[in-house]
Design an enzyme around this catalytic site. Sequence first.
Site, PDB file in Angstrom:
ATOM      1  N   CYS A  19     -21.012  12.982 -22.604  1.00 50.09           N
ATOM      2  CA  CYS A  19     -20.365  12.079 -23.469  1.00 50.09           C
ATOM      3  C   CYS A  19     -19.206  12.557 -24.101  1.00 50.09           C
ATOM      4  CB  CYS A  19     -21.231  11.245 -24.493  1.00 50.09           C
ATOM      5  SG  CYS A  19     -22.907  11.158 -24.217  1.00 50.09           S
ATOM      6  N   ASP A  20     -19.211  13.680 -24.618  1.00 50.45           N
ATOM      7  CA  ASP A  20     -18.210  14.108 -25.570  1.00 50.45           C
ATOM      8  C   ASP A  20     -17.086  15.239 -25.087  1.00 50.45           C
ATOM      9  OD1 ASP A  20     -18.818  12.145 -27.290  1.00 50.45           O
ATOM     10  OD2 ASP A  20     -20.220  13.229 -28.337  1.00 50.45           O
ATOM     11  N   CYS A  49     -24.317  15.316 -27.218  1.00 56.73           N
ATOM     12  CA  CYS A  49     -24.152  15.052 -25.759  1.00 56.73           C
ATOM     13  C   CYS A  49     -22.886  15.348 -25.105  1.00 56.73           C
ATOM     14  CB  CYS A  49     -24.305  13.247 -25.928  1.00 56.73           C
ATOM     15  SG  CYS A  49     -23.913  12.545 -23.947  1.00 56.73           S
TER      16      CYS A  49
END
Length: 312
Positions: free
Chosen positions: A137-138, A134
């Site tokens: 997200c990261d 992701c």
Amino acid sequence: MADIYDLIIIGGGPAGLAAGLYGARARMKTLIIEKQKLGGQIVITDEVANYPGSINEATGPSLIARMVEQCDEFGAEKVFDDITSFDFSAPVKVLKGKHGEYHGKAIIIATGANPRKLGVPGEKELTGKGVSYCATCDADFFQDLEVFVIGGGDTAVEEAMYLTKFARKVTIVHRREELRAAKSIQEKAFNNKKISFMWNSVVDELKGDGILESIVFKNTKTGESTEIFADEEDGTFGCFVFTGYLPQAEMFAGTIDMDGGYIKTNDNMETNVQGVYAAGDARVKSLRQVVTATADGAIAAVTAEKYIESLE
Ligand code: NAP
């Protein structure tokens, strides 16, 4: 006859928990059925920086724990079972699991989708430690570092472009020498100076002691192996895997309208079957995130509530 629930939710990830919260709070007799572990994909995410309000040490598990507590407070029941068959033909719908049978007037399918894994040594151990599924997200963790993006579809190429806003260099690794992504998306990537390509290559192994330190690639044409190490000064780099998703909804095909394995709904989360709704990653949508999953769950529960009222 077993209890008849107003609302049964299949899946205890963010979509299912939000649906459970809204359902129970509306005083519907609500049951959440989860196969394995409450929380879905987000429990594998160490830091949740993009869910509104989740700051200061917010982690996937802590966010889920609070959602579960909220569901409990409002009286949503929970059971762990693996649903293996269903009958949606009568007004009271039936779900059969490995451990029991459940009856409900309305059903919300919130079974999620999982990123397709590479299935190589080191992947499991290094997930969240350099290996990610992701970018939203990261990506932030790879500011000024080097990253590899595995896959050649729309998601891989679009996420690679997103990652160039953070990473110093992005290499798209594809198992063939032609991308699957739409030509318009490809063109943007080819014109992006931060993106380079490694063709005819797959990941054979991910290595590192607590953090990703090197990747072993195999050339799909020659069979030759190459190990690429993170820059010594950086100590690590990223490996973002975008090799497709596997929606967990195949059981409903033939009864519920699908598109590419995902459940089709309208804006009210209604499927083609009256009284059956879908929420979260298992449905056709453009952004699969906790924030959109919880929104889906809330909408599905409110729509279900109106449907149940209409039955009385
Ligand atoms: P996808 O289209 O299924 O592409 C998966 C990619 O991963 C393919 O390039 C595939 O290679 C590769 N792959 C699969 N297994 C692999 C493995 N084990 N090792 C290495 N590579 C592997 O998945 P997606 O990109 O997530 O897209 C899913 C759907 O969403 C598609 O219909 C896509 O069009 C859509 N989507 C659209 C947009 C947009 O329109 N903006 C954005 C994102 C997604 P091969 O090419 O060799 O099969």
